[in-house]
Write a protein that holds these residues in place. Structure first.
Motif, PDB file in Angstrom:
ATOM      1  N   TRP A   1       0.832  -1.229   0.041  1.00 52.38           N
ATOM      2  CA  TRP A   1      -0.136  -0.096  -0.040  1.00 52.38           C
ATOM      3  C   TRP A   1       0.756   1.495  -0.045  1.00 52.38           C
ATOM      4  CZ3 TRP A   1      -4.589  -1.433  -1.460  1.00 52.38           C
ATOM      5  CH2 TRP A   1      -5.251  -2.615  -0.885  1.00 52.38           C
TER       6      TRP A   1
ATOM      7  N   LYS B   1       1.561   4.962   0.945  1.00 50.14           N
ATOM      8  CA  LYS B   1       1.029   5.955   1.885  1.00 50.14           C
ATOM      9  C   LYS B   1       0.156   7.237   1.566  1.00 50.14           C
ATOM     10  CE  LYS B   1       2.859   8.097   6.090  1.00 50.14           C
ATOM     11  NZ  LYS B   1       3.897   8.552   7.037  1.00 50.14           N
TER      12      LYS B   1
ATOM     13  N   ILE C   1      -3.832   5.589   0.099  1.00 51.03           N
ATOM     14  CA  ILE C   1      -4.502   4.691   0.567  1.00 51.03           C
ATOM     15  C   ILE C   1      -6.305   4.683  -0.018  1.00 51.03           C
ATOM     16  CG2 ILE C   1      -5.088   3.790   2.861  1.00 51.03           C
ATOM     17  CD1 ILE C   1      -2.683   4.841   3.979  1.00 51.03           C
TER      18      ILE C   1
ATOM     19  N   GLY D   1     -10.213   3.364   0.054  1.00 50.84           N
ATOM     20  CA  GLY D   1     -11.315   2.980   0.997  1.00 50.84           C
ATOM     21  C   GLY D   1     -11.717   1.822   0.263  1.00 50.84           C
TER      22      GLY D   1
ATOM     23  N   ARG E   1     -17.165   6.754   7.910  1.00 57.01           N
ATOM     24  CA  ARG E   1     -16.425   7.391   8.841  1.00 57.01           C
ATOM     25  C   ARG E   1     -17.072   8.511   9.501  1.00 57.01           C
ATOM     26  NH1 ARG E   1     -12.240   6.953  12.019  1.00 57.01           N
ATOM     27  NH2 ARG E   1     -10.743   8.484  12.244  1.00 57.01           N
TER      28      ARG E   1
ATOM     29  N   ILE F   1     -10.494  -1.448   4.137  1.00 56.65           N
ATOM     30  CA  ILE F   1     -10.311  -0.230   4.838  1.00 56.65           C
ATOM     31  C   ILE F   1     -11.304   0.649   4.790  1.00 56.65           C
ATOM     32  CG2 ILE F   1      -8.548   1.577   4.288  1.00 56.65           C
ATOM     33  CD1 ILE F   1      -6.930  -0.131   2.409  1.00 56.65           C
ATOM     34  N   GLY F   2     -11.657   0.877   6.277  1.00 54.90           N
ATOM     35  CA  GLY F   2     -12.688   1.897   6.339  1.00 54.90           C
ATOM     36  C   GLY F   2     -13.071   1.931   7.974  1.00 54.90           C
ATOM     37  N   SER F   3     -14.394   2.441   8.194  1.00 54.14           N
ATOM     38  CA  SER F   3     -14.727   2.317   9.753  1.00 54.14           C
ATOM     39  C   SER F   3     -14.966   1.096  10.253  1.00 54.14           C
ATOM     40  CB  SER F   3     -16.002   3.292   9.827  1.00 54.14           C
ATOM     41  OG  SER F   3     -15.709   4.726   9.323  1.00 54.14           O
TER      42      SER F   3
ATOM     43  N   ASN G   1     -10.976   4.088  12.596  1.00 50.07           N
ATOM     44  CA  ASN G   1     -10.390   3.902  11.306  1.00 50.07           C
ATOM     45  C   ASN G   1      -9.446   2.700  11.106  1.00 50.07           C
ATOM     46  OD1 ASN G   1      -9.904   4.650   8.643  1.00 50.07           O
ATOM     47  ND2 ASN G   1      -8.447   6.228   9.128  1.00 50.07           N
ATOM     48  N   TYR G   2     -10.092   1.770  10.576  1.00 52.06           N
ATOM     49  CA  TYR G   2      -9.113   0.473  10.006  1.00 52.06           C
ATOM     50  C   TYR G   2      -8.461   0.938   8.601  1.00 52.06           C
ATOM     51  CZ  TYR G   2     -11.000  -2.618  14.004  1.00 52.06           C
ATOM     52  OH  TYR G   2     -11.197  -2.664  14.909  1.00 52.06           O
ATOM     53  N   THR G   3      -7.206   1.502   8.977  1.00 49.41           N
ATOM     54  CA  THR G   3      -6.766   1.659   7.584  1.00 49.41           C
ATOM     55  C   THR G   3      -5.378   0.876   7.552  1.00 49.41           C
ATOM     56  OG1 THR G   3      -5.451   3.658   6.766  1.00 49.41           O
ATOM     57  CG2 THR G   3      -5.207   3.424   9.133  1.00 49.41           C
TER      58      THR G   3
ATOM     59  N   ASP H   1      -1.074   0.928   7.307  1.00 48.90           N
ATOM     60  CA  ASP H   1       0.061   1.690   7.589  1.00 48.90           C
ATOM     61  C   ASP H   1       1.331   1.073   7.079  1.00 48.90           C
ATOM     62  OD1 ASP H   1       0.670  -0.472   9.442  1.00 48.90           O
ATOM     63  OD2 ASP H   1       0.334   1.069  11.242  1.00 48.90           O
TER      64      ASP H   1
END
Length: 915
Positions: free
Chosen positions: A637, A639, A642, A644, A651, A752-754, A760-762, A764
């Protein structure tokens, strides 16, 4: 204008009067409530909270308290709050049914249970009970109950073996992660997969999910409608429940004695679970639907649970836990084998430390709120600390085996390395192993000679790293070879690095596994499969052929799992990118495909593609005879961009009370697809100490009130209706899968989202997933899916020792000579049993645990090694999980063979006493 009296009005009046009469009658009936506390120093437990509980219990003498507190909590409370600790201690010493306090969940790390191994569940309870008995001698464990959905189908047998008498399937006030299916009346017999049963209060058939909530049922405060519905159903003594978070300061949840004599809680009494079962529900329970206590064979799919599957932070937690589970169990078994064969000291204290760290890493909060912080770090970071400690200890135990057998003086400085291959299963295994070592880049190396335990040359595949290592100018060399090791034992191979006479060309007689075709596609062919990878279509598999083979005298015909013209292929990544409002597929971009390793025994194909604008890499690993096609997926991914991924963005407008959540909907998550041709498929899955057939038509849901159990613990399998062929998918960490309708089997790969609580499930950094799949003839049982899963999770362990001048041979007992091949015990291969634990107890005996995964329940033979029975007087004692004797196993005349019967999906624990 006066009202006109009508017949309809009369009927309505009668209905109303009937309802009021019924309500009045029900109001006169007694109802009960389970109150108490949930938490601990890792979850939540203020240091002076024990004194708070003391004060409230003294203030309200009618109040009863049920405890679900992390056992390790009391190590701290004993020091910082001795007064409160002493009060709790006195309360728990009372084990009578009239006691005011009961410990209802002694699990060391309060895990969910459904997401960890069965052996971990046993250790959770064993270590937790041991800790609590140290603090509270005489404490009794009668009832299992949890404020979270900490349930799994195998619990009846496990709890019964630990001495529990009762259980509850309610979790009315903390349903964030799920709830059990509503079923039955006042009490039932919860029947486990092995036939064990335990008396249980279910979530009643009338116990409704609370409106305007996504975490409660209407039993959380004994809602009047809950009581009325229960009594109308025939439940004469309804019970509600709320185990408060330790730290809440309300005291009695429903109020004082006076409050319980007025609406809305008229005639409600606080109780412990033990008192409720033993005194309130005396004898048989009868309701209008059953003449006696009914049985309920709970399916794992009756446990409606959901986490933020596909969230990168949860993937990291799950992967760390699984890796540690696998390595720690293997290290424990290897330590027991080394103690038996080489008299190495038993590392009991080190193993205890490793296990308690692993058990804490399985805490339910690490899975449901991994972003939450404790002591300045997130739960996920804390999991890394716990699992790193356990892994370090496991590695130390495994490396201790490198000097266990020592070397004779004649072998020193000869360039001989001994490669000991351990097998921790109860059956002989043959599989590919890999050994990497460094050689000087200056000194040329002749072809090494690899010898099996009988001294015969072994075919191998050698690989040299192209670059020279900076330290010492050395080259990295890797050997790939098939090793065979006996059940619960080891086999020692010798690697001669500078043989006097170079061996012949062992690997030249067979073609390499991978070949590049003229049209640019790549073909991979082993003894079992023929696979076609298409770079132009993103590196998907366009063809997967299972070759015909003979098994037990029957010919299994070949089968094409993919049509060459199909629009989808195995390994395709597909998901909905909601910022762009489009489904992206890895087929949208051509892939770069290259060969990393290639030979007749082992090969790795590298596929570099894109999903949307994000690069990914898939590594396909195949061995000549391995039924598993192993895969590592890395999504890199970026940075700055990123995406959704999921059904929709949520969110900004996330509300806990909204039943609809984007993270529930797996159809829109990034999935790795397996569109294999298995029409009218039946689905089987594993759970802790359970294997069951799915009842789901599909796995899709998007609301809290319609959760489906789509958990993939170790494997999921689809079989054709006639059971002639099937396809199994294996994951290296607990996750979820998707399937149904127009969507083929898919492995949840990214969300990837709420998530829960609006977190926030992102992402990294890179996402790294490891999985495997296995096309097979026959059904999941006959093709050995469960055993393939064990091979994937706990492969053969290769431990190498290099002879050096400073090495000193380990002293042995007189007359004991090192063996090149040795087995402690073997299981009849037709039994279908798995070894889940092999360790030592504090008395010098060995503890063996067996799980009947696919057997028929008939008696089979356990055979001890001849060496063992010649040197020791052996007794095999069947014990429960508390260590209590259940009788001895009969031995045949030879003293080596012992008969044992294990019911299907049942467990047996055996103490092997050596005198």
């Amino acid at each position: 204008m006066p009202r006109t009296f009508t017949f309809t009005g009369a009927i309505s009046l009668l209905v109303l009067l009937s309802f009021l009469t019924s309500a009045t009658a029900h109001a006169q009936e007694q109802s009960y409530f389970i109150d108490g506390y949930h938490g601990g120093i890792w979850g939540h437990f203020p240091y002076k909270y024990a004194s708070f509980i003391k004060g409230e219990m003294q203030k309200y003498p009618e109040w009863k308290v049920n405890l679900e507190i992390e056992p390790v909590t009391w190590d701290s409370i004993q020091a910082v709050d001795p007064d409160g600790y002493g009060f709790i201690r006195c309360q728990l010493m009372d084990s009578s049914y009239t006691a005011r306090m009961e410990y209802v969940n002694p699990a060391y790390g309060q895990p969910y249970m459904f997401n960890i191994s069965g052996e971990s569940i046993i250790r959770q309870l064993a270590y937790g009970m041991r800790t609590l008995r140290r603090h509270f001698p005489g404490v009794t464990f009668s009832t299992y109950s949890s404020e979270e959905p900490c349930f799994t189908t195998a619990l009846p047998g496990i709890l019964h073996s630990f001495g529990f008498q009762y259980a509850s399937l309610k979790n009315p006030n903390t349903c964030w992660g799920g709830y059990t299916a509503a079923h039955g009346g006042e009490m039932l017999q919860w029947v486990g997969p092995d036939g064990s049963a335990i008396r249980t209060v279910p979530r009643y058939a009338t116990e409704k999910l609370e409106k305007g909530s996504t975490w409660q049922t209407n039993a959380w405060r004994n809602d009047p409608a809950y009581i009325s519905d229960a009594m109308a159903y025939g439940i004469r003594r309804p019970v509600g429940m709320c185990l408060q978070d330790a730290g809440w300061t309300q005291g009695p949840w429903l109020g004082s004695r006076e409050a319980l004599q007025t609406a809305p809680h008229t005639n409600t009494t606080y109780t412990t679970w033990r008192h409720y079962f033993k005194e309130i529900l005396k004898g048989s329970t009868k309701d209008k639907r059953a003449a006696a206590i009914p049985d309920w064979k709970l399916s794992q799919e009756d446990i409606h649970v959901s986490l933020v599957w596909g969230g990168q932070i949860l993937q990291r937690v799950a992967a760390a836990v699984r890796q540690t589970e696998n390595k720690l169990v293997s290290a424990e078994m290897v330590a027991a084998l080394n103690h038996h064969f080489y008299q190495t000291p038993w590392p009991g204290q080190a193993l205890d430390k490793a296990w308690t760290n692993l058990l804490l890493s399985q805490h339910h909060d690490t899975w449901i709120v991994p972003y939450n912080k404790k002591h300045g770090i997130t739960w996920q970071q804390q999991v890394d600390l716990w699992t790193d400690t356990a892994l370090h200890i496991s590695d130390s135990i495994l490396s201790a085996g490198t000097v266990a057998n020592g070397f004779s003086a004649k072998k020193r400085n000869t360039g001989i390395r001994e490669l000991r291959v351990y097998n921790t299963s109860g059956r002989e295994r043959t599989s590919m192993v890999h050994y990497s070592f460094s050689m000087s880049a200056v000194r040329p190396m002749a072809s090494p000679l690899l010898l099996d335990p009988d001294g015969h040359p072994v075919q191998y595949q050698i690989e040299e790293a192209p670059e020279i290592q900076p330290t010492g100018g050395s080259k990295q060399i890797t050997l790939h070879f098939e090793a065979t090791a006996p059940s619960l034992g080891y086999a020692t191979y010798q690697l001669v690095l500078h043989p006097v006479k170079a061996p012949g060309p062992f690997t030249a007689s067979r073609p390499p596994i991978i070949s590049r075709l003229k049209n640019g596609n790549f073909q991979l062919e082993t003894d079992l499969y023929k696979i076609l990878v298409d770079p132009k279509r993103g590196g998907i598999m366009r063809r997967l052929l299972l070759k015909a083979k003979e098994r037990m005298g029957d010919l299994i015909p070949s089968h094409e799992f993919l049509a060459d013209t199909a629009s989808r292929g195995i390994g395709e990544l597909r998901g909905y990118f909601y910022k762009e409002k489009v489904f992206h597929s890895s087929q949208e971009h051509p892939a770069t495909v290259s060969i990393l390793t290639n030979g007749p025994l082992y090969a790795i194909l590298k596929i570099e593609g894109k999903i949307g604008n994000t690069p990914f890499t898939q590594l396909l690993q195949l061995s000549r005879r391995d039924p598993l096609i192993r895969t590592q997926l890395t999504i890199d991914w970026q940075k700055a961009a990123i995406p959704g991924i999921g059904a929709y963005p949520q969110r900004r407008h996330f509300r806990n009370v909204d039943p609809g959540k984007a993270f529930y909907n797996s159809r829109y998550k990034l999935l790795t697809l397996f569109p294999v041709d298995v029409p009218e498929a039946t689905v089987h899955k594993d759970a802790p100490f359970d294997i069951y057939q799915s009842r789901l038509k599909n796995t899709f849901y998007d609301r809290w009130d319609s959760i489906k159990n789509d958990v993939l613990l170790h494997w999921v399998n689809i079989d054709s209706r006639d059971k002639t062929y099937g396809f199994a998918l294996f994951a290296d960490a607990t996750t979820s899968y998707a399937q149904g309708g127009d969507l083929p089997l898919g492995l949840t790969t990214q969300y990837i989202g709420s998530g829960l609580f609006g977190a926030n499930y992102t992402v990294d950094g890179p996402t790294v997933l490891r999985y495997a799949f296995m096309p097979h003839g026959g059904d999941w049982k006959t093709s050995g899916v469960n055993r393939a899963s064990a091979d994937f999770n706990t492969p053969l362990k290769l431990i190498a020792t290099e002879n050096r001048a400073h090495d000193r041979p380990v002293k042995r007992r007189s007359g004991r000579k090192a063996q090149k091949r040795a087995s402690f015990l073997s299981v009849d291969p037709s039994a279908g049993w798995d070894v889940t634990a092999f360790k030592m107890d504090g008395e010098g005996s060995y503890i063996l645990r067996l799980f009947n995964a696919v057997g028929d329940g008939q008696p089979y033979c356990l055979r001890l090694s001849e060496r063992l029975v010649k040197t020791k007087n052996i007794t095999l004692e069947l014990i429960d999980l508390n260590g209590r004797s259940l009788g001895t196993l009969p031995a045949d005349k030879n003293g080596r063979d012992f008969q044992l019967r294990i019911p299907p999906l049942g467990l047996r624990t055996i103490k092997i006493i050596c005198n």
